[in-house]
Design a protein around this motif. Structure first.
Motif, mmCIF file in Angstrom:
data_model
loop_
_atom_site.group_PDB
_atom_site.id
_atom_site.type_symbol
_atom_site.label_atom_id
_atom_site.label_comp_id
_atom_site.label_asym_id
_atom_site.label_seq_id
_atom_site.Cartn_x
_atom_site.Cartn_y
_atom_site.Cartn_z
ATOM 1 N N ALA A 23 -3.486 7.171 -6.768
ATOM 2 C CA ALA A 23 -4.624 6.760 -7.491
ATOM 3 C C ALA A 23 -4.342 6.152 -8.736
ATOM 4 N N ALA A 24 -3.348 6.931 -9.330
ATOM 5 C CA ALA A 24 -3.138 6.471 -10.623
ATOM 6 C C ALA A 24 -2.210 5.071 -10.650
ATOM 7 N N VAL A 25 -1.506 5.117 -9.710
ATOM 8 C CA VAL A 25 -0.886 3.770 -9.654
ATOM 9 C C VAL A 25 -1.496 2.577 -9.310
ATOM 10 N N SER A 26 -2.521 2.820 -8.207
ATOM 11 C CA SER A 26 -3.647 1.845 -7.879
ATOM 12 C C SER A 26 -4.489 1.460 -9.209
ATOM 13 N N PHE A 27 -4.846 2.529 -9.722
ATOM 14 C CA PHE A 27 -5.748 2.268 -10.892
ATOM 15 C C PHE A 27 -4.981 1.259 -11.901
ATOM 16 N N ALA A 28 -3.644 1.789 -12.317
ATOM 17 C CA ALA A 28 -3.121 0.972 -13.381
ATOM 18 C C ALA A 28 -2.850 -0.397 -13.049
ATOM 19 N N GLU A 29 -2.230 -0.730 -11.761
ATOM 20 C CA GLU A 29 -1.853 -1.987 -11.293
ATOM 21 C C GLU A 29 -2.877 -2.712 -11.143
ATOM 22 N N SER A 30 -4.125 -2.526 -11.271
ATOM 23 C CA SER A 30 -5.412 -3.265 -11.336
ATOM 24 C C SER A 30 -5.699 -3.843 -12.744
ATOM 25 N N SER A 31 -5.221 -3.220 -13.897
ATOM 26 C CA SER A 31 -5.606 -3.721 -15.098
ATOM 27 C C SER A 31 -4.335 -3.856 -16.103
ATOM 28 N N PHE A 32 -3.318 -3.220 -15.786
ATOM 29 C CA PHE A 32 -2.279 -3.580 -16.776
ATOM 30 C C PHE A 32 -0.790 -3.171 -16.082
ATOM 31 N N PHE A 33 -0.657 -2.424 -15.374
ATOM 32 C CA PHE A 33 0.649 -1.957 -14.620
ATOM 33 C C PHE A 33 1.289 -2.968 -13.654
ATOM 34 N N PRO A 34 2.536 -3.275 -13.954
ATOM 35 C CA PRO A 34 3.194 -4.358 -12.986
ATOM 36 C C PRO A 34 3.509 -3.982 -11.342
ATOM 37 N N PRO A 119 -0.363 -10.971 -8.852
ATOM 38 C CA PRO A 119 -1.003 -9.800 -9.656
ATOM 39 C C PRO A 119 -2.381 -9.765 -9.932
ATOM 40 N N TYR A 120 -3.257 -8.587 -9.117
ATOM 41 C CA TYR A 120 -4.809 -8.422 -9.405
ATOM 42 C C TYR A 120 -5.078 -8.136 -10.674
#
Length: 193
Positions: A23-34, A119-120
């Motif tokens: 969940a944390a990886v999915s959340f972060a990827e949609s806003s700032f994480f590569p 990148p979303y």
């Protein structure tokens, strides 16, 4: 090193914190994480194919929630954080063209880019910056991101043991292909923006 990361993801599928990590990886990827959540979704679904559906739901919900953070960054903080993130990923000179395209093709942009390795976070931040209709943004994000994660879940649930044997036999090759697809997504995003 690749084998250790892969093995850690496989083992993590049986841990109580597995859902929190994905969940944390999915959340972060949609806003700032590569790094895309597929890095966790695929090995965890291979380890526990019967839970692939749950992992897809978690990825979808967390990704849409992270998308709302990206939307907020674009809407409220674009002049500081949003612009910095867009510049960091090399899209700074393309934002105005993207914003203009939203007026006519916003739904298609969200749906198509949400399904691809593009990148979303670029879509989420620019959606906020462009002031795209928030309820429609959420609806199209659920469709696009859910579609992407559930396609993976269907494939891994159905063909998981065969896919796992192929990945484990040629882990380096599959990681290289995944990295190439990710890089191609960035390149496509730059050219399409």
């Amino acid at each position: 090193m690749l084998r250790r990361i892969y093995d850690w993801c496989i083992i993590a599928a049986d841990r109580p914190y597995a859902l929190w990590i994905i969940a944390a990886v999915s959340f972060a990827e949609s806003s700032f994480f590569p790094v895309p959540p597929d890095v966790m979704l695929i090995p965890m679904s291979l380890a526990r194919p019967q839970r692939a559906w749950l992992y897809a739901v978690i990825c979808t919900v967390a990704s849409v929630a992270g998308g709302l953070l990206g939307y907020a960054i674009g809407a409220v903080l674009y002049d500081s954080i949003g612009q910095w993130l867009i510049q960091l990923y090399g899209y700074g000179d393309k934002v105005e063209a993207f914003r203009t395209a939203y007026a006519e093709y916003g739904a298609w942009i969200i749906l198509l880019k949400g399904l691809t390795p593009i990148p979303y976070k670029i879509v989420t931040i620019t959606s906020g910056f462009a002031g795209y209709n928030l309820p429609l943004f959420v609806l199209f994000s659920v469709i696009a991101r859910g579609g992407r994660f559930f396609i993976v879940a269907i494939l891994l649930n159905r063909y998981g043991s065969w896919i796992r044997s192929q990945i484990e036999a040629r882990l380096g090759m599959w990681v290289a292909i995944g990295a190439a697809v990710l890089v191609a997504g960035f390149i496509i995003a730059v050219r399409l923006f």
